[in-house]
Design a protein around this motif. Structure first.
Motif, PDB file in Angstrom:
ATOM      1  N   ALA A  76       9.149   2.892  -1.195  1.00 29.19           N
ATOM      2  CA  ALA A  76       9.049   2.252   0.111  1.00 29.19           C
ATOM      3  C   ALA A  76       7.655   2.452   0.703  1.00 29.19           C
ATOM      4  O   ALA A  76       7.060   1.522   1.274  1.00 29.19           O
ATOM      5  CB  ALA A  76      10.111   2.808   1.058  1.00 29.19           C
ATOM      6  N   LEU A  77       7.109   3.646   0.539  1.00 33.11           N
ATOM      7  CA  LEU A  77       5.760   3.920   1.042  1.00 33.11           C
ATOM      8  C   LEU A  77       4.720   3.151   0.225  1.00 33.11           C
ATOM      9  O   LEU A  77       3.738   2.629   0.785  1.00 33.11           O
ATOM     10  CB  LEU A  77       5.484   5.422   0.972  1.00 33.11           C
ATOM     11  CG  LEU A  77       4.307   5.928   1.816  1.00 33.11           C
ATOM     12  CD1 LEU A  77       4.549   5.648   3.299  1.00 33.11           C
ATOM     13  CD2 LEU A  77       4.096   7.416   1.600  1.00 33.11           C
ATOM     14  N   SER A  78       4.926   3.064  -1.076  1.00 31.67           N
ATOM     15  CA  SER A  78       3.983   2.317  -1.906  1.00 31.67           C
ATOM     16  C   SER A  78       4.028   0.821  -1.595  1.00 31.67           C
ATOM     17  O   SER A  78       3.016   0.123  -1.731  1.00 31.67           O
ATOM     18  CB  SER A  78       4.292   2.547  -3.397  1.00 31.67           C
ATOM     19  OG  SER A  78       5.486   1.894  -3.792  1.00 31.67           O
ATOM     20  N   VAL A  80       4.365  -0.429   1.354  1.00 32.57           N
ATOM     21  CA  VAL A  80       3.480  -0.587   2.514  1.00 32.57           C
ATOM     22  C   VAL A  80       2.035  -0.735   2.047  1.00 32.57           C
ATOM     23  O   VAL A  80       1.288  -1.601   2.523  1.00 32.57           O
ATOM     24  CB  VAL A  80       3.617   0.614   3.471  1.00 32.57           C
ATOM     25  CG1 VAL A  80       2.601   0.521   4.611  1.00 32.57           C
ATOM     26  CG2 VAL A  80       5.032   0.696   4.030  1.00 32.57           C
ATOM     27  N   PHE A  81       1.647   0.107   1.105  1.00 32.90           N
ATOM     28  CA  PHE A  81       0.299   0.013   0.532  1.00 32.90           C
ATOM     29  C   PHE A  81       0.093  -1.344  -0.132  1.00 32.90           C
ATOM     30  O   PHE A  81      -0.976  -1.963   0.008  1.00 32.90           O
ATOM     31  CB  PHE A  81       0.097   1.136  -0.484  1.00 32.90           C
ATOM     32  CG  PHE A  81      -1.209   1.080  -1.221  1.00 32.90           C
ATOM     33  CD1 PHE A  81      -2.347   1.661  -0.685  1.00 32.90           C
ATOM     34  CD2 PHE A  81      -1.295   0.465  -2.466  1.00 32.90           C
ATOM     35  CE1 PHE A  81      -3.560   1.601  -1.365  1.00 32.90           C
ATOM     36  CE2 PHE A  81      -2.497   0.409  -3.156  1.00 32.90           C
ATOM     37  CZ  PHE A  81      -3.633   0.978  -2.601  1.00 32.90           C
ATOM     38  N   VAL A  83       1.576  -4.239   0.498  1.00 36.60           N
ATOM     39  CA  VAL A  83       1.457  -5.310   1.502  1.00 36.60           C
ATOM     40  C   VAL A  83       0.071  -5.303   2.131  1.00 36.60           C
ATOM     41  O   VAL A  83      -0.582  -6.357   2.275  1.00 36.60           O
ATOM     42  CB  VAL A  83       2.545  -5.151   2.588  1.00 36.60           C
ATOM     43  CG1 VAL A  83       2.289  -6.106   3.755  1.00 36.60           C
ATOM     44  CG2 VAL A  83       3.924  -5.402   1.992  1.00 36.60           C
ATOM     45  N   LEU A  84      -0.414  -4.132   2.492  1.00 34.30           N
ATOM     46  CA  LEU A  84      -1.710  -4.025   3.165  1.00 34.30           C
ATOM     47  C   LEU A  84      -2.866  -4.435   2.251  1.00 34.30           C
ATOM     48  O   LEU A  84      -3.805  -5.109   2.691  1.00 34.30           O
ATOM     49  CB  LEU A  84      -1.925  -2.597   3.668  1.00 34.30           C
ATOM     50  CG  LEU A  84      -1.022  -2.148   4.826  1.00 34.30           C
ATOM     51  CD1 LEU A  84      -1.217  -0.664   5.112  1.00 34.30           C
ATOM     52  CD2 LEU A  84      -1.306  -2.967   6.081  1.00 34.30           C
ATOM     53  N   THR A  95      -6.978   2.494   2.749  1.00 37.02           N
ATOM     54  CA  THR A  95      -5.526   2.384   2.865  1.00 37.02           C
ATOM     55  C   THR A  95      -4.826   3.520   2.134  1.00 37.02           C
ATOM     56  O   THR A  95      -3.832   4.076   2.617  1.00 37.02           O
ATOM     57  CB  THR A  95      -5.042   1.035   2.314  1.00 37.02           C
ATOM     58  OG1 THR A  95      -5.738  -0.029   2.967  1.00 37.02           O
ATOM     59  CG2 THR A  95      -3.549   0.853   2.545  1.00 37.02           C
ATOM     60  N   LEU A  99      -2.446   6.310   3.702  1.00 36.73           N
ATOM     61  CA  LEU A  99      -1.090   6.478   3.168  1.00 36.73           C
ATOM     62  C   LEU A  99      -0.772   7.965   2.968  1.00 36.73           C
ATOM     63  O   LEU A  99       0.336   8.417   3.271  1.00 36.73           O
ATOM     64  CB  LEU A  99      -0.970   5.734   1.838  1.00 36.73           C
ATOM     65  CG  LEU A  99       0.447   5.439   1.327  1.00 36.73           C
ATOM     66  CD1 LEU A  99       1.104   4.371   2.184  1.00 36.73           C
ATOM     67  CD2 LEU A  99       0.393   4.981  -0.129  1.00 36.73           C
TER      68      LEU A  99
END
Length: 310
Positions: A76-78, A80-81, A83-84, A95, A99
């Protein structure tokens, strides 16, 4: 037979356990970088995997579900990376650093209610009489499933990158994303999937720390393991089997310094504690000093953002 109070069989067995978290994180980051993406958020993903895996295992009573929870939390955290950097075209280095900071802070918040709690025990693989063999049994046949899984992941990644069409496409995207796009490959999709895989591996490594290696939850439990995993990818020259060697090297030094402390070695404890990190830095310096030998093996498009309209 003990050498200076240190049992070699126990030392090697402990080495294999200590190397699992950084091996999983490093092989995941290797796949990400092979796709041309530089994700410096490995530390943040590992500690998110540690807290999510620990919480899941405690709440469900299942270490297996704990590892799945750790992988999903880090994924889930990856995402976010991904998408950014892949959709919003954010700088990959900045980024990734953000993170890590976000993961460290969020994991500290999530783990406040789990301090001092013991997770459910992760059983060893039942090899029966093989585990009773002298020396060999202790080294090879007395480990939990994640020790064997980490080695299997190395073998699978090596085989996929070297022999499969999927691996060829991934390497093509990492070497020249514009050419890969011109051939009709979905560069962004491939990179997002690689990032998610890297997140899952980092999450498994983090969950292993809190469920098996320690096992407990404390703030900053990764203690720089994510940064070591990043260094091991460079040490390995982006080759999977060298990741195994690098992880065992770092794991061996970590275990050795603990055994030397327990054996009462006349070396200041501060020097022993910092020795794994010093050795890692030394290895990287040696690798990078050979006329850029390791740098020449890096994917050509590493760290470069891709946009289809360019």
């Amino acid at each position: 037979m003990d050498l200076g109070g240190i049992n070699p069989a126990v030392l090697v067995a402990s080495l294999m356990v200590a190397s699992v978290p950084i091996m999983l994180a490093a092989i995941g980051e290797l796949v990400v970088e092979k796709a041309g993406v530089l994700n410096l958020g490995v530390e943040g993903m590992m500690i998110m995997g540690a807290v999510c895996g620990f919480a899941t295992a405690v709440e469900t009573g299942s270490p297996f579900l704990g590892f799945i929870g750790g992988a999903l939390g880090a994924m889930a955290l990856s995402f976010v990376f991904a998408v950014l950097t892949q959709f919003l075209q954010a700088n990959q280095v900045a980024t990734g650093l953000a993170l890590t900071l976000f993961g460290l802070g969020l994991s500290s918040l999530m783990g406040q209610g789990y301090v001092g709690i013991k997770p459910p025990l992760t059983d060893v693989v039942p090899f029966g009489p093989l585990a009773d063999l002298p020396v060999v049994g202790r080294i090879l046949f007395d480990h939990d499933p994640m020790v064997y899984l980490s080695i299997a992941v190395i073998a699978v990644v090596w085989a996929v990158l070297k022999f499969s069409r999927m691996g060829l496409i991934l390497r093509a995207v990492g070497e020249n994303h514009d050419a890969a796009h011109a051939l009709g490959y979905k560069v962004t999709r491939i990179r997002v999937l690689a990032i998610m895989f890297g997140g899952a591996m980092a999450g498994l490594g983090g969950a292993y720390l809190s469920l098996v290696r320690v096992p407990q939850w404390t703030d900053g439990i990764t203690a720089g393991a994510g940064w070591i995993a990043l260094a091991i990818v460079v040490f390995a020259s982006w080759k999977p089997w060298r990741v195994l060697i690098g992880a065992y090297l770092f794991g061996g030094i970590s275990v050795l310094q603990l055994n030397l402390q327990a054996a009462g070695a006349r070396i200041p404890v501060e020097y022993l504690s910092m020795s794994p990190y010093l050795i890692t830095i030394l290895v990287l310096v040696i690798m990078s000093s050979g006329k850029g030998r390791s740098a020449m093996n890096a994917p050509a498009a590493l760290g470069q953002n891709f946009h289809a309209s360019r």
